[in-house]
Motif scaffolding. Structure first.
Motif, PDB file in Angstrom:
ATOM      1  N   CYS A 187      10.256 -55.636 -34.542  1.00  0.00           N
ATOM      2  CA  CYS A 187       9.847 -55.992 -33.212  1.00  0.00           C
ATOM      3  C   CYS A 187       9.383 -54.743 -32.393  1.00  0.00           C
ATOM      4  O   CYS A 187       9.867 -53.571 -32.792  1.00  0.00           O
ATOM      5  CB  CYS A 187      10.921 -56.525 -32.137  1.00  0.00           C
ATOM      6  SG  CYS A 187      11.514 -58.259 -32.779  1.00  0.00           S
ATOM      7  N   LEU A 188       8.182 -54.761 -31.609  1.00  0.00           N
ATOM      8  CA  LEU A 188       7.803 -53.720 -30.952  1.00  0.00           C
ATOM      9  C   LEU A 188       8.590 -53.865 -29.818  1.00  0.00           C
ATOM     10  O   LEU A 188       8.499 -54.806 -29.132  1.00  0.00           O
ATOM     11  CB  LEU A 188       6.339 -54.110 -30.926  1.00  0.00           C
ATOM     12  CG  LEU A 188       5.346 -53.961 -32.383  1.00  0.00           C
ATOM     13  CD1 LEU A 188       3.917 -53.963 -32.079  1.00  0.00           C
ATOM     14  CD2 LEU A 188       5.501 -52.510 -32.787  1.00  0.00           C
ATOM     15  N   MET A 189       8.648 -52.483 -29.438  1.00  0.00           N
ATOM     16  CA  MET A 189       9.447 -52.429 -28.019  1.00  0.00           C
ATOM     17  C   MET A 189       8.143 -51.742 -27.002  1.00  0.00           C
ATOM     18  O   MET A 189       7.487 -50.892 -27.434  1.00  0.00           O
ATOM     19  CB  MET A 189      10.571 -51.489 -27.945  1.00  0.00           C
ATOM     20  CG  MET A 189      11.447 -51.791 -29.288  1.00  0.00           C
ATOM     21  SD  MET A 189      12.191 -53.477 -28.951  1.00  0.00           S
ATOM     22  CE  MET A 189      14.055 -52.985 -28.764  1.00  0.00           C
ATOM     23  N   ALA A 190       8.488 -52.294 -25.838  1.00  0.00           N
ATOM     24  CA  ALA A 190       7.399 -51.664 -24.941  1.00  0.00           C
ATOM     25  C   ALA A 190       8.021 -50.315 -24.093  1.00  0.00           C
ATOM     26  O   ALA A 190       9.026 -50.820 -23.427  1.00  0.00           O
ATOM     27  CB  ALA A 190       7.023 -52.837 -23.924  1.00  0.00           C
ATOM     28  N   ASP A 191       7.278 -49.158 -24.437  1.00  0.00           N
ATOM     29  CA  ASP A 191       8.088 -48.285 -24.056  1.00  0.00           C
ATOM     30  C   ASP A 191       8.240 -47.787 -22.722  1.00  0.00           C
ATOM     31  O   ASP A 191       7.150 -48.242 -21.823  1.00  0.00           O
ATOM     32  CB  ASP A 191       7.308 -46.696 -24.558  1.00  0.00           C
ATOM     33  CG  ASP A 191       7.296 -46.678 -26.013  1.00  0.00           C
ATOM     34  OD1 ASP A 191       8.406 -47.261 -26.592  1.00  0.00           O
ATOM     35  OD2 ASP A 191       6.596 -45.948 -26.703  1.00  0.00           O
ATOM     36  N   GLY A 192       9.216 -47.481 -22.097  1.00  0.00           N
ATOM     37  CA  GLY A 192       9.398 -47.372 -20.747  1.00  0.00           C
ATOM     38  C   GLY A 192       9.900 -48.503 -19.767  1.00  0.00           C
ATOM     39  O   GLY A 192      10.111 -48.550 -18.758  1.00  0.00           O
ATOM     40  N   PHE A 193       9.839 -49.601 -20.656  1.00  0.00           N
ATOM     41  CA  PHE A 193      10.391 -50.767 -19.632  1.00  0.00           C
ATOM     42  C   PHE A 193      11.828 -51.438 -20.426  1.00  0.00           C
ATOM     43  O   PHE A 193      11.847 -52.826 -20.258  1.00  0.00           O
ATOM     44  CB  PHE A 193       9.077 -52.042 -20.073  1.00  0.00           C
ATOM     45  CG  PHE A 193       8.007 -51.557 -19.295  1.00  0.00           C
ATOM     46  CD1 PHE A 193       7.883 -51.545 -18.059  1.00  0.00           C
ATOM     47  CD2 PHE A 193       6.823 -51.335 -20.011  1.00  0.00           C
ATOM     48  CE1 PHE A 193       6.842 -51.362 -17.203  1.00  0.00           C
ATOM     49  CE2 PHE A 193       5.666 -51.023 -19.482  1.00  0.00           C
ATOM     50  CZ  PHE A 193       5.607 -51.050 -17.908  1.00  0.00           C
ATOM     51  N   GLU A 194      12.449 -50.672 -20.778  1.00  0.00           N
ATOM     52  CA  GLU A 194      13.843 -50.793 -21.234  1.00  0.00           C
ATOM     53  C   GLU A 194      14.643 -51.721 -20.460  1.00  0.00           C
ATOM     54  O   GLU A 194      15.542 -52.763 -20.727  1.00  0.00           O
ATOM     55  CB  GLU A 194      14.714 -49.769 -21.800  1.00  0.00           C
ATOM     56  CG  GLU A 194      14.033 -49.092 -22.763  1.00  0.00           C
ATOM     57  CD  GLU A 194      12.961 -47.799 -22.322  1.00  0.00           C
ATOM     58  OE1 GLU A 194      12.317 -47.346 -23.158  1.00  0.00           O
ATOM     59  OE2 GLU A 194      12.855 -47.734 -21.196  1.00  0.00           O
ATOM     60  N   GLU A 195      14.853 -51.735 -19.122  1.00  0.00           N
ATOM     61  CA  GLU A 195      15.203 -52.287 -18.331  1.00  0.00           C
ATOM     62  C   GLU A 195      14.859 -53.585 -17.965  1.00  0.00           C
ATOM     63  O   GLU A 195      15.466 -54.405 -17.357  1.00  0.00           O
ATOM     64  CB  GLU A 195      15.321 -51.354 -16.697  1.00  0.00           C
ATOM     65  CG  GLU A 195      15.980 -50.161 -16.689  1.00  0.00           C
ATOM     66  CD  GLU A 195      17.767 -50.360 -17.084  1.00  0.00           C
ATOM     67  OE1 GLU A 195      18.034 -51.084 -16.635  1.00  0.00           O
ATOM     68  OE2 GLU A 195      18.045 -49.458 -17.694  1.00  0.00           O
ATOM     69  N   ALA A 196      13.603 -53.953 -18.043  1.00  0.00           N
ATOM     70  CA  ALA A 196      12.918 -55.121 -18.009  1.00  0.00           C
ATOM     71  C   ALA A 196      13.289 -56.201 -19.387  1.00  0.00           C
ATOM     72  O   ALA A 196      12.688 -57.335 -19.292  1.00  0.00           O
ATOM     73  CB  ALA A 196      11.610 -55.117 -17.771  1.00  0.00           C
ATOM     74  N   LEU A 197      13.928 -55.711 -20.428  1.00  0.00           N
ATOM     75  CA  LEU A 197      14.049 -56.427 -21.539  1.00  0.00           C
ATOM     76  C   LEU A 197      14.799 -57.481 -21.508  1.00  0.00           C
ATOM     77  O   LEU A 197      15.956 -57.605 -20.930  1.00  0.00           O
ATOM     78  CB  LEU A 197      14.655 -55.660 -22.647  1.00  0.00           C
ATOM     79  CG  LEU A 197      14.849 -56.373 -23.941  1.00  0.00           C
ATOM     80  CD1 LEU A 197      13.420 -56.641 -24.820  1.00  0.00           C
ATOM     81  CD2 LEU A 197      15.564 -55.397 -24.949  1.00  0.00           C
ATOM     82  N   VAL A 198      14.267 -58.698 -21.638  1.00  0.00           N
ATOM     83  CA  VAL A 198      15.100 -60.066 -21.350  1.00  0.00           C
ATOM     84  C   VAL A 198      16.077 -60.391 -22.763  1.00  0.00           C
ATOM     85  O   VAL A 198      17.199 -60.921 -22.630  1.00  0.00           O
ATOM     86  CB  VAL A 198      14.096 -61.243 -21.090  1.00  0.00           C
ATOM     87  CG1 VAL A 198      15.053 -62.490 -20.927  1.00  0.00           C
ATOM     88  CG2 VAL A 198      13.530 -60.853 -19.829  1.00  0.00           C
ATOM     89  N   GLY A 199      15.216 -60.292 -24.002  1.00  0.00           N
ATOM     90  CA  GLY A 199      15.856 -60.570 -24.991  1.00  0.00           C
ATOM     91  C   GLY A 199      14.782 -60.524 -26.081  1.00  0.00           C
ATOM     92  O   GLY A 199      13.815 -59.808 -26.030  1.00  0.00           O
ATOM     93  N   PHE A 200      14.946 -61.450 -27.205  1.00  0.00           N
ATOM     94  CA  PHE A 200      14.285 -61.544 -28.560  1.00  0.00           C
ATOM     95  C   PHE A 200      13.840 -62.652 -28.434  1.00  0.00           C
ATOM     96  O   PHE A 200      14.435 -63.741 -28.329  1.00  0.00           O
ATOM     97  CB  PHE A 200      14.698 -60.971 -29.457  1.00  0.00           C
ATOM     98  CG  PHE A 200      15.012 -59.548 -29.464  1.00  0.00           C
ATOM     99  CD1 PHE A 200      14.408 -58.417 -29.876  1.00  0.00           C
ATOM    100  CD2 PHE A 200      16.495 -59.154 -28.897  1.00  0.00           C
ATOM    101  CE1 PHE A 200      14.679 -57.122 -29.773  1.00  0.00           C
ATOM    102  CE2 PHE A 200      16.569 -57.588 -28.775  1.00  0.00           C
ATOM    103  CZ  PHE A 200      15.825 -56.804 -29.021  1.00  0.00           C
ATOM    104  N   GLY A 201      12.490 -63.081 -29.275  1.00  0.00           N
ATOM    105  CA  GLY A 201      12.304 -64.528 -29.619  1.00  0.00           C
ATOM    106  C   GLY A 201      11.229 -64.605 -30.745  1.00  0.00           C
ATOM    107  O   GLY A 201      11.074 -63.385 -31.501  1.00  0.00           O
ATOM    108  N   THR A 202      10.431 -65.491 -31.009  1.00  0.00           N
ATOM    109  CA  THR A 202       9.771 -66.067 -32.336  1.00  0.00           C
ATOM    110  C   THR A 202       8.410 -66.457 -31.926  1.00  0.00           C
ATOM    111  O   THR A 202       8.426 -67.241 -31.200  1.00  0.00           O
ATOM    112  CB  THR A 202      10.604 -66.763 -33.088  1.00  0.00           C
ATOM    113  OG1 THR A 202      11.841 -66.231 -33.545  1.00  0.00           O
ATOM    114  CG2 THR A 202       9.670 -66.614 -34.548  1.00  0.00           C
ATOM    115  N   ARG A 203       7.502 -65.751 -32.532  1.00  0.00           N
ATOM    116  CA  ARG A 203       6.028 -66.300 -32.175  1.00  0.00           C
ATOM    117  C   ARG A 203       5.456 -66.579 -33.703  1.00  0.00           C
ATOM    118  O   ARG A 203       5.289 -65.545 -34.450  1.00  0.00           O
ATOM    119  CB  ARG A 203       5.211 -65.376 -31.365  1.00  0.00           C
ATOM    120  CG  ARG A 203       3.620 -65.847 -31.301  1.00  0.00           C
ATOM    121  CD  ARG A 203       2.810 -64.964 -30.707  1.00  0.00           C
ATOM    122  NE  ARG A 203       3.113 -64.401 -29.410  1.00  0.00           N
ATOM    123  CZ  ARG A 203       3.049 -62.966 -29.219  1.00  0.00           C
ATOM    124  NH1 ARG A 203       2.951 -61.871 -30.238  1.00  0.00           N
ATOM    125  NH2 ARG A 203       3.341 -62.685 -28.017  1.00  0.00           N
TER     126      ARG A 203
END
Length: 106
Positions: free
Chosen positions: A33-49
């Motif tokens: 998974c790619l993580m959006a740098d600087g937005f750790e506090e906004a992480l909701v979870g993981f999914g699948t596309r």
């Protein structure tokens, strides 16, 4: 994600109440998974596309982070997200951002 990025995310998310065991389970399940740098506090979870693992973020929390951390106005944060984050396709692992642009005052 390289090893130092994994450790950085693990430390931030464990501080939010995610156990080490849960983090390891998530990283195994959603490896790549790619993580959006600087937005750790906004992480909701993981999914699948389309059978590809992706991270999922709360759009409104991302906007709040830009306002609070970077001193942007809400309109500037919205514009930044649209052009620099939401409009960036970085492959099948591009993160998903959920939510709307309705800003709730705290």
């Amino acid at each position: 994600m390289n090893d130092s990025e994994t450790v950085e995310w693990e430390n931030k998310l464990i501080g939010k109440g995610i156990s080490t065991e849960r983090w390891e389970e998530l990283m195994f399940t959603y490896d790549g998974c790619l993580m959006a740098d600087g937005f750790e506090e906004a992480l909701v979870g993981f999914g699948t596309r389309f059978n590809s693992p992706v991270t999922v973020y709360d759009l409104n929390k991302c906007l709040d982070i830009l306002v609070e951390r970077d001193g942007m106005s809400y309109d500037e944060a919205q514009e930044y997200m649209e052009f620099n984050v939401l409009g960036a396709y970085v492959g099948e692992e591009t993160p998903i951002f959920i939510g709307d642009y309705i800003h709730e005052s705290s």
